[in-house]
Design a protein around this motif. Structure first.
Motif, PDB file in Angstrom:
ATOM      1  N   ARG A  27       0.586  -1.536  -0.028  1.00 19.46           N
ATOM      2  CA  ARG A  27       0.016   0.164   0.327  1.00 19.46           C
ATOM      3  C   ARG A  27       0.561   1.620  -0.358  1.00 19.46           C
ATOM      4  O   ARG A  27       1.761   1.398   0.362  1.00 19.46           O
ATOM      5  CB  ARG A  27      -0.780   0.043   1.550  1.00 19.46           C
ATOM      6  CG  ARG A  27      -1.901  -1.143   1.262  1.00 19.46           C
ATOM      7  CD  ARG A  27      -2.466  -0.835   2.395  1.00 19.46           C
ATOM      8  NE  ARG A  27      -3.649  -1.956   2.546  1.00 19.46           N
ATOM      9  CZ  ARG A  27      -3.426  -3.234   2.766  1.00 19.46           C
ATOM     10  NH1 ARG A  27      -2.468  -3.725   2.639  1.00 19.46           N
ATOM     11  NH2 ARG A  27      -4.769  -3.917   2.707  1.00 19.46           N
ATOM     12  N   ARG A  46      -9.120  -4.056  10.023  1.00 17.00           N
ATOM     13  CA  ARG A  46      -6.878  -4.138   9.415  1.00 17.00           C
ATOM     14  C   ARG A  46      -6.420  -2.254  10.194  1.00 17.00           C
ATOM     15  O   ARG A  46      -7.222  -1.223  10.030  1.00 17.00           O
ATOM     16  CB  ARG A  46      -7.043  -3.595   8.114  1.00 17.00           C
ATOM     17  CG  ARG A  46      -5.404  -3.648   7.794  1.00 17.00           C
ATOM     18  CD  ARG A  46      -4.885  -4.079   6.327  1.00 17.00           C
ATOM     19  NE  ARG A  46      -3.603  -3.857   6.470  1.00 17.00           N
ATOM     20  CZ  ARG A  46      -2.836  -2.999   5.939  1.00 17.00           C
ATOM     21  NH1 ARG A  46      -3.802  -1.639   5.590  1.00 17.00           N
ATOM     22  NH2 ARG A  46      -1.842  -3.037   5.492  1.00 17.00           N
ATOM     23  N   ASN A  58      -9.284   6.632  11.293  1.00 18.61           N
ATOM     24  CA  ASN A  58      -8.006   6.415  11.645  1.00 18.61           C
ATOM     25  C   ASN A  58      -7.963   6.545  13.409  1.00 18.61           C
ATOM     26  O   ASN A  58      -9.035   6.820  13.747  1.00 18.61           O
ATOM     27  CB  ASN A  58      -6.995   7.702  11.439  1.00 18.61           C
ATOM     28  CG  ASN A  58      -6.509   8.135  10.186  1.00 18.61           C
ATOM     29  OD1 ASN A  58      -6.241   6.437   9.332  1.00 18.61           O
ATOM     30  ND2 ASN A  58      -5.681   8.319   9.257  1.00 18.61           N
ATOM     31  N   ARG A  98     -10.414  10.604  -1.850  1.00 15.54           N
ATOM     32  CA  ARG A  98     -10.835   9.258  -1.607  1.00 15.54           C
ATOM     33  C   ARG A  98     -11.745   8.757  -2.379  1.00 15.54           C
ATOM     34  O   ARG A  98     -11.587   7.477  -2.246  1.00 15.54           O
ATOM     35  CB  ARG A  98     -10.623   8.982   0.750  1.00 15.54           C
ATOM     36  CG  ARG A  98      -9.846   9.979   0.858  1.00 15.54           C
ATOM     37  CD  ARG A  98     -10.096   9.550   2.468  1.00 15.54           C
ATOM     38  NE  ARG A  98     -10.170   8.141   3.395  1.00 15.54           N
ATOM     39  CZ  ARG A  98     -10.338   8.419   4.022  1.00 15.54           C
ATOM     40  NH1 ARG A  98     -11.199   8.556   5.140  1.00 15.54           N
ATOM     41  NH2 ARG A  98     -10.193   6.685   4.711  1.00 15.54           N
ATOM     42  N   SER A 156      -9.482   7.765  -4.754  1.00 13.90           N
ATOM     43  CA  SER A 156      -8.337   7.398  -4.933  1.00 13.90           C
ATOM     44  C   SER A 156      -8.124   5.464  -4.781  1.00 13.90           C
ATOM     45  O   SER A 156      -7.536   4.634  -5.135  1.00 13.90           O
ATOM     46  CB  SER A 156      -7.340   7.671  -3.712  1.00 13.90           C
ATOM     47  OG  SER A 156      -6.342   7.335  -3.492  1.00 13.90           O
ATOM     48  N   TYR A 157      -9.140   5.507  -3.716  1.00 12.38           N
ATOM     49  CA  TYR A 157      -8.936   3.916  -2.931  1.00 12.38           C
ATOM     50  C   TYR A 157      -9.055   3.074  -4.231  1.00 12.38           C
ATOM     51  O   TYR A 157      -8.850   1.777  -4.194  1.00 12.38           O
ATOM     52  CB  TYR A 157      -9.913   3.559  -1.791  1.00 12.38           C
ATOM     53  CG  TYR A 157      -9.540   4.354  -0.772  1.00 12.38           C
ATOM     54  CD1 TYR A 157      -9.589   5.904  -0.643  1.00 12.38           C
ATOM     55  CD2 TYR A 157      -9.183   3.944   0.564  1.00 12.38           C
ATOM     56  CE1 TYR A 157      -9.149   6.464   0.279  1.00 12.38           C
ATOM     57  CE2 TYR A 157      -8.458   4.629   1.781  1.00 12.38           C
ATOM     58  CZ  TYR A 157      -8.413   5.954   2.014  1.00 12.38           C
ATOM     59  OH  TYR A 157      -8.336   6.517   2.634  1.00 12.38           O
ATOM     60  N   GLN A 185      -6.345   0.446  -5.656  1.00 14.96           N
ATOM     61  CA  GLN A 185      -6.476  -1.590  -5.670  1.00 14.96           C
ATOM     62  C   GLN A 185      -5.996  -1.450  -7.185  1.00 14.96           C
ATOM     63  O   GLN A 185      -6.059  -3.142  -7.247  1.00 14.96           O
ATOM     64  CB  GLN A 185      -8.160  -2.209  -5.841  1.00 14.96           C
ATOM     65  CG  GLN A 185      -8.726  -1.230  -3.926  1.00 14.96           C
ATOM     66  CD  GLN A 185      -6.942  -0.895  -2.673  1.00 14.96           C
ATOM     67  OE1 GLN A 185      -6.600  -1.742  -2.994  1.00 14.96           O
ATOM     68  NE2 GLN A 185      -7.761  -0.376  -2.064  1.00 14.96           N
TER      69      GLN A 185
END
Ligand code: HDD
Length: 701
Positions: free
Chosen positions: A69, A109, A145, A355, A358-359, A363
């Motif tokens: 990542r 995670r 976070n 975001r 981006s995610y 991937q």
């Protein structure tokens, strides 16, 4: 322990392969008779290209790695469930997992942000807290976070920010650290970072355990109800064990002694049935109140103070199962902020909007193509039907002739549902195309000041020394000075205390007056959760330790949920002391461990053992270091000699009565006469975690 089965678990069963069954074959299922030597032309001759087994084996090995990542590369994960307490959110959302009261499978995670996959756990960094809810309505990802704000306001700055914090590009130094010029250069020129930087310099950046961290969705999201009405929402995870941290000195030492400290802690606790638990809470803001705050709800560098909008508990999450294979599950899990379910929607927070691009994009390169949602850990338990076809790694054999909509040949399937569908919130938007930051995003300092004002003095000391450490590593003096100038907008005393330590001139006067407001919920230490469950205690023993007393210590603490380990100069069975008992067996060899890996230390009675341990520099350092780090320290009978040798002397009262002085619990009684009160007092002190009022600056360790 009884195996937990849920819909996700059962789905994963189909993909699991037992190791060690059957015969060794190639990927094609051909049995091989030999895998230790290549096929060669004669015993000492060249290897033959024809050796398909060797070629296949080596080729597969050559391709075992995927890109890590780009951020959050190092992580650890676990399965569990989320369960809403009741249906009280039903007025606000159609998301069933928040209202059904059923156990919803999850995978979480945790991660650090800046370091590579192999970096140490205990670095100063933000921790990722990403949860995938496998709901009946599809997968919902809450990618948060352990800090409630972020460094930047607009996602277009994310590449700049990450380039600044990552190791510097010329020599790739330093690994997993923000203590270097490029990071502080960025910070000092980008004042919107300041609020988050205060969090980063605080104890929050040094979690004692993933199980003892809060989590935050960070952005303001939107709940949407059956009538299509929206409510702004911020998500909070609160750990049942309380929020606790390590000291910076410990972190640096643990990074060498046990770089897997947080990962191991999560794994071990789940493995032994001590399941971590969090409460999910929401802060709800009616749409009509959107503009009633002195900050913008769309600005991810701001919190909504809990005193202004209370956090309403809505459910609990328990992690109860470790993955079977790190790569298949923890590495291949793919989170995405745009994975939402009916009843949850976005806001125009420009960080969130970026975001949402981006995610998915990341991937594609990380997991090698568009079919990563078919990887077992990523598969929804909800039924999946669409017309997307082909691509690298396609696992499905789609039957039929139609992969388009509308169709008549395939009977019109898959059809469009008319209930339980995701419908976008019909927000009215109107504006010109501009590149411009909203005026409402311009206050960079007030909430940084709020955070600073809310800290206890101990927490402030930690923040000041963190700034001094980090800026002390910055070579360019201009950057140091610029950062202090920025801090002077947050609080003059903070700026002055930092400046003093790093050779920068103290600003003459405050740049912005401190508004004096605070938010008690921001401090970890002002309202601590005192629990001793899963705290780890080292009991130092040697040949001659009085086995009866030591065993009593182990039993009494274990009964209270503490994890106790016996450490001796050598592992194995110990020679019993004069009072008999036993046999006592050491769990670990002293010099393979260190006090920084434990929450407390105790030394039981036994004259011979005390002599051995007092003459063992490792044991003495162990106690002295725990004492320096303000950890609970206990001893009784001749065990006190070891404490004295370690410099704990002034806290030891003479006499058999149990005394407790700044987290040090002692009694001169040998085990037969040791009052039971000793164990309860030690347990109380362990539950308090640290004796912050103990002054240990002069203790060498
Ligand atoms: Fe991010 C990973 C959390 C801003 C782009 N992010 C990632 C992970 C977490 C977060 C926990 C690891 C997920 C996992 O365990 O696999 N990120 C956040 C939070 C943010 C944030 C709480 C601000 C509120 N992130 C952010 C921005 C961007 C990204 C503004 C880009 C514009 N983040 C990514 C990424 C990552 C990622 C590049 C790297 C690996 C991945 O996504 O799967 O797409």
């Amino acid at each position: 322990m009884a195996e937990q089965k849920d819909a996700k678990h059962e789905q994963l069963e189909a993909a699991r392969v037992e190791a060690g069954e059957g015969y060794l074959t190639t990927q094609q299922g051909v049995r091989v008779d030999h895998t230790d030597d290549s096929l060669s032309a004669g015993q000492r001759g060249p290897t033959l290209l024809e050796d398909f087994h060797a070629r296949e084996k080596i080729t597969h090995f050559d391709h075992e790695r995927i890109p890590e990542r780009v951020v959050h590369a190092r992580g650890a994960g676990a399965y569990g469930y989320f369960q809403a307490y009741d249906d009280s959110l039903a007025d606000h959302t159609t998301a069933e997992f928040l209202t059904s009261g059923e156990q919803i499978p999850v995978f979480v995670r945790f991660s650090t942000v800046a370091g590579s996959r192999g970096s140490a756990d205990t670095v100063r960094d933000v921790r990722g807290f990403a949860t995938k809810f496998y709901t009946r309505q599809g997968n919902y990802d809450l990618v948060g976070n352990n800090m409630p704000v972020f460094f930047i306001q607009d996602g277009i700055k994310f590449p700049d920010f990450v380039h600044a914090v990552k190791p510097e590009p010329d020599n790739e130094i330093p690994q997993a650290q923000s203590a270097h010029d490029t990071f502080w250069d960025f910070v000092s020129l980008q004042p919107e970072t300041l609020h988050m930087v205060l969090w980063l310099m605080s104890d929050r950046a040094l979690p004692r355990s993933y199980r003892m961290m809060q989590g935050f969705g960070v952005h303001t999201f939107r709940l949407v109800n059956a009538r299509g009405e929206g409510t702004f929402v911020k998500f909070h995870w609160k750990p049942l064990l309380g929020t606790h941290s390590l000291l910076w000195d410990e972190c640096q030492k643990i990074a060498g002694k046990d770089p897997d400290f947080n990962r191991r802690d999560l794994w071990d606790c789940i493995d032994s049935g001590q399941f971590p638990e969090w409460e999910l809470g929401v802060q709800l803001v009616p749409e009509s109140d959107e503009h009633s705050f002195d900050f913008d709800l769309l600005d991810a560098t701001k919190i909504i103070p809990e005193e202004q909008v209370p956090v309403r508990p809505v459910g609990r999450m328990v992690l109860n199962r470790n993955p079977e294979n790190f790569f298949a599950e923890t590495e291949q899990i793919a989170f995405h902020t745009a994975n939402v379910v009916p009843g949850i929607d976005f806001t125009n927070d420009p960080l969130l909007q970026a975001r949402n691009f981006s995610y998915l994009d990341t991937q594609l390169i990380r997991l090698g193509g568009p079919n990563f949602a078919q990887i077992p850990v990523n598969r929804p338990i909800a039924e999946v039907q669409h017309n997307q076809r082909d691509g690298y790694g396609q696992q499905k054999i789609h039957k039929g002739r139609t992969s388009y909509f509308k169709n008549s040949i395939g009977g019109g399937c898959p059809a469009i549902a008319d209930s339980d569908v995701f419908s976008h919130y019909t927000e009215r938007v109107d504006g010109r195309k501009i590149r411009e930051r909203s005026e409402s995003f311009r206050d960079f300092y007030s909430q940084a000041t709020l955070f600073w004002n809310s800290m206890s003095e101990v927490e402030r000391e930690h923040i000041v020394s963190a700034f001094r450490f980090e800026l002390g590593k910055v070579v360019d003096k201009e950057i140091r000075a610029r950062t202090v100038t920025e801090l002077n907008h947050v609080d003059h005393e903070l700026a002055a205390r930092v400046a003093e330590g790093i050779g920068v001139r103290t600003p003459a006067a405050e740049a912005t007056p401190n508004h004096g407001r605070s938010s008690p919920a921001l401090s970890q230490l002002n309202a601590p959760v005192n629990k001793l469950d899963t705290r780890k205690v080292a009991v130092l023993v040697a040949d001659g330790t009085d086995a009866v007393g030591a065993q009593r210590l182990v039993d009494e603490l274990t009964k209270k949920g503490v994890i106790v380990e016996l450490l001796a100069p050598a592992e194995g069975e110990l020679r019993p002391g004069a009072s008999g008992g036993g046999p006592l067996s050491a769990d670990r060899q002293l010099n393979t461990m260190a006090s920084v890996l434990y929450d407390a230390v105790a030394v039981p009675c036994g004259p011979d053992a005390a002599r051995t341990l007092s003459g063992d520099g490792y044991a003495v350092h162990f106690v002295a270091e725990a004492y320096k780090h303000a950890k609970p320290v206990a001893g009784f009978g001749s065990g006190l000699d070891v404490l004295r040798k370690a410099g704990v002397t002034e806290r030891i009262a003479e006499g058999e009565q149990v005394t407790r002085d700044h987290g040090v619990v002692t009694s001169t009684a040998a085990e037969q006469s040791l009052p039971g009160e000793f164990f309860d007092t030690f347990a109380d002190v362990i539950a308090e975690h640290r004796a912050w009022d103990r002054k240990t600056d002069s203790v060498p360790a």
